[in-house]
Write a protein that holds these residues in place. Structure first.
Motif, short mmCIF file in Angstrom:
data_model
loop_
_atom_site.label_atom_id
_atom_site.label_comp_id
_atom_site.label_asym_id
_atom_site.label_seq_id
_atom_site.Cartn_x
_atom_site.Cartn_y
_atom_site.Cartn_z
N GLY A 256 16.60 -5.27 30.95
CA GLY A 256 15.41 -4.47 30.65
C GLY A 256 14.55 -5.07 29.56
N GLY A 258 12.18 -6.41 26.74
CA GLY A 258 11.10 -5.97 25.86
C GLY A 258 11.01 -4.49 25.54
N GLY A 259 10.59 -4.21 24.32
CA GLY A 259 10.25 -2.84 23.93
C GLY A 259 11.37 -1.83 24.03
N GLY A 260 12.59 -2.29 24.07
CA GLY A 260 13.70 -1.35 24.25
C GLY A 260 14.22 -0.78 22.95
N THR A 261 15.43 -0.31 23.01
CA THR A 261 16.05 0.32 21.87
C THR A 261 16.29 -0.67 20.74
OG1 THR A 261 17.20 1.60 23.51
CG2 THR A 261 17.93 1.87 21.26
N ALA A 262 16.59 -1.93 21.12
CA ALA A 262 16.96 -2.93 20.12
C ALA A 262 15.87 -3.09 19.07
CB ALA A 262 17.24 -4.25 20.81
N LEU A 263 14.65 -3.21 19.58
CA LEU A 263 13.50 -3.42 18.70
C LEU A 263 13.41 -2.29 17.69
CD1 LEU A 263 11.28 -5.52 18.68
CD2 LEU A 263 9.87 -3.96 20.00
#
Lengths: 316, 124
Positions: A256, A258-263
């Protein structure tokens, strides 16, 4: 009739507007545990409101057992009057159908989700015990694998799994921060909350609230695990571990993009810790109480009205 | 349950088989295992037979005994398992809760840079 309509209206409004309300100003990110509770209660509240609305239609057609029927004879009359819906038995059976259907449908999805998870997990553990080596000093299973990976397996034989790729890249303090994060998942039984949210979302994917909760609950649980880990570990260390684990992943393994939870998690850990104010927490608590009591109050309202009119004395 | 009791032994035997990297018979594995625990020939034989039935080991008859060999390498099993773990966590139902799911290389580079700025002050 109006009570049934009110309940259904409540369910529709909460089901549609819920996601916007609950995401307002990112409050949940500052109190993830409370956030998870509110999301789950809201979801259950929508389902409960529909079930109760169905049951309200059933009340007028209920045949009470003899003894009880005599006692409640007058009362039943009043109750009927207050719960009355024009084309009597048909509405009653329709209500029974809706209430029973929704209940069974929900229970079925919860059951299958939990079983599917357990089966999948057991299969995973079976192979894992063969290929992994137990590292007593880390209280974790280590698999020989170049990708940096860290995850936990909840359940009866719960464990944390680290890849050699992760161990090679992470300094000791980051390893222990990662372990703390995973143990927070295990000890908090976050898997149960995720399963429930997934089951509700699967059962009613057309309801925006339940669909949103399916991704929102796991996201908040990640934040919660970060917060728990950060109690005993430096936030920057944890953020660094996140970046290392994520950064070493080959593109094929990254999911998935980009722009996910990690960021969000890295940003959140690098910013100063900003827990929700007491007022905010109180609002959350009150919301939970309302989400639980409002459907019940709406459903019981006609009975209470009957009681207050003093036509109806419940033999207590 | 027998499977539970032999679980550790199964793992130990597979560990040996993978480290040999060649076919071996029950006696060889037994002698190897006996260096760190007392264990009976029949036990090792039973467990290796189980591993064969479960598809972990293949065997061929050499003389009066079977020669066993790992069906696939440890790396092979691990890679497959890890791919599965990532795939299942993506659909969440398995609740193999991951430390991290997604961060593009660019994002991670940007953050590494940010961390390098934060770190020195932090280390003081």
């Amino acid at each position: 009739m109006t009570a049934v309509a009110t309940l259904l209206g409540y369910a529709v409004l909460l089901g549609i507007l819920g996601p916007r309300l609950l995401r307002a100003r990112g409050w949940a990110d500052r109190a993830p545990r409370l956030g998870v509770l509110v999301w789950q209660t809201a979801g259950a509240s929508v389902i409960a409101a529909v079930v109760l609305a169905g049951l309200m239609l059933v009340v007028p057609i209920v045949q009470a057992p003899h003894g009880l029927a005599d006692l409640l004879a007058a009362c039943r009359l009043m109750l009927r009057l207050h719960y009355e819906v024009p084309p009597q038995p048909i509405a009653g059976y329709a209500g029974l159908f809706v209430a029973g259907g929704v209940l069974l449908w929900t229970a079925g999805h919860v059951l299958t989700t939990f079983i599917a998870t357990a089966v999948q997990r057991r299969r995973h553990v079976r192979t894992l015990t063969m290929v992994a080596r137990r590292r007593g000093d880390l209280d974790a299973l280590v698999v020989e694998y170049d990708e940096p990976l860290a995850y936990c397996l909840p359940g009866r034989r719960r464990c944390v799994v680290l890849s050699t790729g992760a161990l090679e890249r992470l300094p000791d303090d980051q390893v222990s921060a990662v372990l703390a994060h995973e143990h927070a998942h295990l000890e908090g039984r976050h898997d149960l909350a995720i399963n429930l949210a997934v089951a509700f979302g699967r059962a009613f994917p057309a309801v925006p609230l339940l669909r949103a909760a399916r991704s929102e609950v796991p996201r908040l649980l990640e934040l919660l695990a970060d917060d728990v880990a950060a109690r005993n570990h430096d936030r920057v260390t944890l953020a660094a571990a996140l970046v290392t684990v994520a950064g070493g992943r080959t593109p094929a393994m990254a999911m998935g993009a980009g722009g996910g939870t990690a960021l969000l998690r890295v940003r959140r850990l690098l910013a100063p810790h900003d827990p929700l104010s007491r007022t905010g927490r109180l609002t959350g608590g009150v919301s939970i109480a309302l989400l639980v009591t409002l459907p019940l109050a709406l459903a019981a309202n006609p009975a209470i009205t009957a009681l207050l009119e003093r036509h109806c004395h419940f033999p207590v | 349950m027998a499977g539970q009791r032999f679980g550790d032994l199964e793992a130990a035997i597979m560990d040996r088989m993978w480290s040999y990297g060649r076919p071996a018979n029950v006696r060889e594995v037994l002698e190897d295992l006996q260096q760190e625990r007392s264990i009976a020939y029949t036990t090792v034989m039973t467990v290796m037979d189980n591993l064969h039935k479960k598809g972990w080991l293949r065997r061929k008859r050499v003389g009066r005994a079977y020669e066993y060999e790992a069906v696939a390498s440890r790396e092979g099993y691990t890679a497959k398992l890890m791919r599965e773990a990532l795939a299942t966590s993506n659909n969440q139902a398995a609740a193999l809760v991951h430390f991290l799911s997604d961060l593009s290389p660019e994002e991670s580079e940007a953050f590494q840079a940010a961390l390098n700025v934060v770190r020195p002050r932090d280390d003081k």
